[in-house]
Write a protein that holds these residues in place. Structure first.
Motif, PDB file in Angstrom:
ATOM      1  N   LYS A   3      12.127  98.794  93.934  1.00  0.00           N
ATOM      2  CA  LYS A   3      10.843  99.387  93.594  1.00  0.00           C
ATOM      3  C   LYS A   3      10.638  99.390  92.077  1.00  0.00           C
ATOM      4  CE  LYS A   3      10.445 102.415  97.635  1.00  0.00           C
ATOM      5  NZ  LYS A   3      10.322 103.829  98.104  1.00  0.00           N
ATOM      6  N   THR A   4      11.716  99.604  91.339  1.00  0.00           N
ATOM      7  CA  THR A   4      11.627  99.590  89.880  1.00  0.00           C
ATOM      8  C   THR A   4      11.353  98.194  89.369  1.00  0.00           C
ATOM      9  OG1 THR A   4      13.210 101.427  89.792  1.00  0.00           O
ATOM     10  CG2 THR A   4      12.816 100.216  87.749  1.00  0.00           C
ATOM     11  N   VAL A   5      12.028  97.194  89.934  1.00  0.00           N
ATOM     12  CA  VAL A   5      11.828  95.804  89.523  1.00  0.00           C
ATOM     13  C   VAL A   5      10.378  95.384  89.744  1.00  0.00           C
ATOM     14  CG1 VAL A   5      12.437  93.406  90.015  1.00  0.00           C
ATOM     15  CG2 VAL A   5      14.233  95.145  89.898  1.00  0.00           C
ATOM     16  N   LYS A   6       9.769  95.855  90.831  1.00  0.00           N
ATOM     17  CA  LYS A   6       8.390  95.479  91.130  1.00  0.00           C
ATOM     18  C   LYS A   6       7.403  96.055  90.128  1.00  0.00           C
ATOM     19  CE  LYS A   6       8.190  96.739  95.486  1.00  0.00           C
ATOM     20  NZ  LYS A   6       7.620  96.908  96.857  1.00  0.00           N
ATOM     21  N   LYS A   7       7.832  97.075  89.362  1.00  0.00           N
ATOM     22  CA  LYS A   7       6.964  97.671  88.350  1.00  0.00           C
ATOM     23  C   LYS A   7       6.953  96.882  87.047  1.00  0.00           C
ATOM     24  CE  LYS A   7       7.510 102.409  90.072  1.00  0.00           C
ATOM     25  NZ  LYS A   7       7.979 103.785  89.730  1.00  0.00           N
ATOM     26  N   LEU A   8       7.832  95.885  86.929  1.00  0.00           N
ATOM     27  CA  LEU A   8       7.838  95.059  85.729  1.00  0.00           C
ATOM     28  C   LEU A   8       6.518  94.307  85.605  1.00  0.00           C
ATOM     29  CD1 LEU A   8      11.445  93.554  85.961  1.00  0.00           C
ATOM     30  CD2 LEU A   8      10.700  95.495  84.578  1.00  0.00           C
ATOM     31  N   ASP A   9       6.142  93.964  84.381  1.00  0.00           N
ATOM     32  CA  ASP A   9       4.855  93.316  84.147  1.00  0.00           C
ATOM     33  C   ASP A   9       4.868  91.886  84.688  1.00  0.00           C
ATOM     34  OD1 ASP A   9       2.696  91.827  82.636  1.00  0.00           O
ATOM     35  OD2 ASP A   9       2.366  93.847  81.879  1.00  0.00           O
ATOM     36  N   GLY A  10       4.128  91.650  85.772  1.00  0.00           N
ATOM     37  CA  GLY A  10       4.103  90.339  86.408  1.00  0.00           C
ATOM     38  C   GLY A  10       3.446  89.276  85.555  1.00  0.00           C
ATOM     39  N   VAL A  11       2.453  89.659  84.761  1.00  0.00           N
ATOM     40  CA  VAL A  11       1.776  88.677  83.897  1.00  0.00           C
ATOM     41  C   VAL A  11       2.739  88.129  82.854  1.00  0.00           C
ATOM     42  CG1 VAL A  11      -0.095  88.333  82.237  1.00  0.00           C
ATOM     43  CG2 VAL A  11      -0.472  89.749  84.268  1.00  0.00           C
TER      44      VAL A  11
END
Length: 408
Positions: A3-11
Motif C-alpha cells: 500500500k505504501t509503494v502504491k503511494k509513490l509518484d507514478g508520473v
C-alpha cells in the motif's frame, strides 16, 4: 508495504522509465563501433535496475531520519573525498575515482551532492525563528560548503565543484535568506563573472601560460571555444565545433536511429557520456531533443508539487536543492554544445553513461518519494525547536487564502 509503494509518484516513475529507454538507445548508438564500450548499454540496464530499487528503498524510509543524521553522513562524505584526493585514480582529467575492484569504481564527488543537500537542510531546519542572519547563518553554511568544494577542486573536477555552489544557492534561497543579502550576493557574483570574462579575454596569453605551469591547460581548452574562439586551438575547437555541426544537421526530425553521421563516424568524442545530447539531437532531431527537455520539465514540475504539499521545512529544502542540482547539470551539459556554457565534463542526468552519477540521481529521487510519503507528518518529533514558516509554507498559505477569497 505494498500500500505504501502504491503511494509513490507514478508520473515520476514513468518519466524515469522513459529516460531509461532514451539513455539505453543513445548509449548503444554512441558506442556500438567501439569494442571497449560495446556493452555499456547493457551495464546501463543493470544500473537502472539498481537505481529503481534505490528509489523505492530510500522512499520507504522517513527522510527526516536522513536529515537527523546528516552530520554523520557529511563526515563520512568528507572522508571519502579525502581518500579520493590521496588514493584516487584519474579518469578524463579528474583524479577523484576510488577503485573498489579492477572493473568497479565510484566517484565520491557525485555521492557528496546528495549528502550536501541533506546536510544543508539539517543546518537550516535547526536554525531558530526568523530569516537567516548573514554572519550567524549564511557564512557558516557557506564555510561548510567550501570544505567539499575545495577538496573536489583539488581533484581537478570543476563541474562537480560548481554543482555544490548551485546547491548552496538553491538551499539558501528556499531557506529564508534575506532579500538584501541575496541581492548583494547576486551583485558580487555578477561583478566577479563580468570581471572574469574581461580579464580572461584581455590577458588570455598570460592566463594560458599560468594554467600550463600548474598543469591545468585543459581548462583553457574548454573555456577558449566559449569565450575566445578566435584564439582557441584546433584541438580545443574539435569537440564543440563537431558537436554543433552534428546538432544542426539533425534538423527537425533527425537522421534516424543509428544514422547520425557525426556520431557513427566518431567525429564527436564521448558520445556515451558528456556528449550524449549530441546523439539525441542528431539522430532524433529537434523533436527528440525537445521531448527530452520536456521530460526534465515534467520531472521537476512533479517535484515542485510535492514540495508545495509538504507540511514541514526539511522536505521543500531538500527538493529545491535536488532541483537546483539537476537544473545545473542539464543547463551546463546542453548549453555547452549550444555555445552558451563552457565544457566542464558534466554528465546529462539519467541519460549519460555512468553508474555513480545515475545511482546518486536515482537516490535523490528516492528522497523526493520519501517526502511525498512522509511530508505531511509533524516535524516536532525530529526537530523540536520552534521554526518560522518556510517560503513554500508562505506560498501555500497565500494560495489557500486566495482560494478562500475567490469562493466568498
Amino acid at each position: 508495504m505494498w500500500k505504501t509503494v502504491k503511494k509513490l509518484d507514478g508520473v515520476i516513475l514513468f518519466v524515469l522509465l522513459l529516460l531509461m529507454i532514451i539513455s539505453i538507445l543513445a548509449i548503444y548508438s554512441g558506442t556500438r563501433f567501439d569494442p571497449k564500450l560495446a556493452n555499456h548499454h547493457v551495464k546501463t540496464i543493470y544500473f537502472y535496475v539498481v537505481g529503481f530499487i534505490a528509489v523505492i528503498g530510500i522512499g520507504l524510509f522517513n527522510y527526516k531520519l536522513y536529515v537527523k543524521y546528516a552530520f554523520l553522513l557529511y563526515g563520512i562524505g568528507i572522508v571519502f573525498l579525502i581518500l579520493a584526493n590521496v588514493l584516487g585514480s584519474t579518469l578524463n582529467n579528474a583524479n577523484g575515482w576510488l577503485k573498489i575492484t579492477e572493473s568497479i569504481s565510484f566517484q565520491p564527488a557525485e555521492l557528496f551532492k546528495m549528502i550536501l543537500v541533506l546536510f544543508l537542510a539539517h543546518l537550516i531546519v535547526k536554525r531558530k525563528r526568523g530569516e537567516l542572519g548573514f554572519w550567524r547563518d549564511v557564512v557558516p553554511i557557506g564555510l561548510w560548503t567550501f570544505i567539499p568544494f575545495a577538496l573536489v577542486m583539488a581533484q581537478n573536477d570543476l563541474g562537480n565543484a560548481l554543482g555544490y555552489v548551485v546547491i548552496l544557492v538553491a538551499v539558501l534561497w528556499i531557506g529564508n535568506m534575506k532579500l538584501k543579502h541575496a541581492l548583494i550576493g547576486l551583485a558580487i557574483v555578477s561583478a566577479f563573472f563580468i570581471g572574469f570574462i574581461k580579464s580572461y579575454t584581455f590577458y588570455h596569453d598570460e592566463v594560458f601560460t599560468f594554467l600550463e605551469k600548474i598543469k591545468r591547460e585543459h581548462w583553457a581548452e574548454r573555456i577558449d571555444p566559449w569565450l575566445v574562439p578566435e584564439k582557441a586551438t584546433a584541438k580545443a575547437m574539435w569537440h564543440t565545433k563537431n558537436a554543433g555541426l552534428a546538432i544542426g544537421s539533425g534538423g527537425i526530425t533527425g537522421k534516424g536511429f543509428l544514422e547520425g553521421t557525426s556520431v557513427q563516424s566518431g567525429r564527436v568524442p564521448y558520445t556515451y557520456s558528456d556528449s550524449i545530447f549530441v546523439v539525441v539531437a542528431e539522430e532524433f532531431g529537434f523533436v527528440g531533443a525537445s521531448l527530452l527537455i520536456l521530460l526534465y520539465f515534467i520531472l521537476i514540475h512533479r517535484m515542485v508539487l510535492i514540495a508545495l504539499e509538504c507540511k514541514e521545512r526539511a522536505g521543500p529544502i531538500i527538493i529545491v536543492g535536488i532541483i537546483g542540482m539537476l537544473l545545473y547539470q542539464v543547463f551546463e551539459n546542453v548549453g555547452a554544445f549550444l555555445g552558451l556554457m563552457p565544457l566542464t565534463g558534466i554528465t546529462l542526468p539519467f541519460i549519460s553513461y555512468g553508474g555513480t552519477s545515475l545511482l546518486i540521481n536515482m537516490a535523490c529521487i528516492g528522497l523526493v518519494m520519501s517526502i511525498k510519503l512522509y511530508g505531511d507528518e509533524d516535524e516536532d518529533e525530529w526537530f523540536p525547536e520552534e521554526q518560522s514558516p518556510s517560503l513554500v509554507q508562505r506560498i501555500r498559505s497565500l494560495l489557500k487564502k486566495e482560494k478562500e477569497n475567490s469562493t466568498v
